[in-house]
Design an enzyme around this catalytic site. Sequence first.
Site: not given
Ligand code: SAH
Length: 227
Positions: A75
């Site tokens: 993010s």
């Molecule tokens: N918080 C992260 C942002 C990652 S982007 C950071 O600091 O880098 C969002 C993430 O959510 C992705 O890795 C994606 O695989 C995950 N995601 C999407 N749907 C999900 C679900 N139902 N359960 C767990 N993770 C999920």
Amino acid sequence: MSEILYGPGNYMTDTFEAKGKRKKLVAELRQKGISDEDVLKAIDTVPRHLFMDPAFLTHAYVDKAFPITSGQTISQPYTVAVQTSLLKVKRRDKILEIGTGSGYQAAVLAEMGAKVYTIERFRELFLKARKILTSLGYSADFFYGDGYEGKPQYGPFDGIIITAAAPEVPEALLNQLKTGGRLVVPVGNSSLQVMTVVERTGLESYERSEHGKFVFVPMLKGIENGK
Ligand code: SAH
């Protein structure tokens, strides 16, 4: 935080250059309206470059989202700052994160003294994030699974943060909040979401508020490849 050496070129080392860039990033976030000093301090402390794909290393302190493995993104720092501010984290709060991704947001929460539980549906990301946080000395509980179910056995939580775009507020998570607890979730379609806070004000009562527009990768059901 201690210095860690990892792999060729020691790119896992924090450096004076990176520290300087973080100070500038924090100043930029202040200008963009972030005022929670605890959040700014955590962003000043956590070495974001260690969570980046090596291809984007030099951009680690640019206020933008960047690709990580499995087609996901780390993010944008501004987004991390907004979501973390909306959570109103206090030391020792129990926080559930859905969407571990790179692990950067989890590290920011751990740096603020929260007890972090984080769920990721891509195994590769789950393993990588756990490894980085452990090597940085942050303790958090990592889970590989579908965040839609939450973690009722570890709740109730002071805060739940979803870092992927949800088509609507995932109702199942609301009763994993303590009274006074907050769910922070971007709600909308795949191209635009509204940052939404749902505060549990009583056993059966919730208050909803909206906090600007953002773009996240989608929150998907099940684990990778629909398994
Ligand atoms: N918080 C992260 C942002 C990652 S982007 C950071 O600091 O880098 C969002 C993430 O959510 C992705 O890795 C994606 O695989 C995950 N995601 C999407 N749907 C999900 C679900 N139902 N359960 C767990 N993770 C999920």
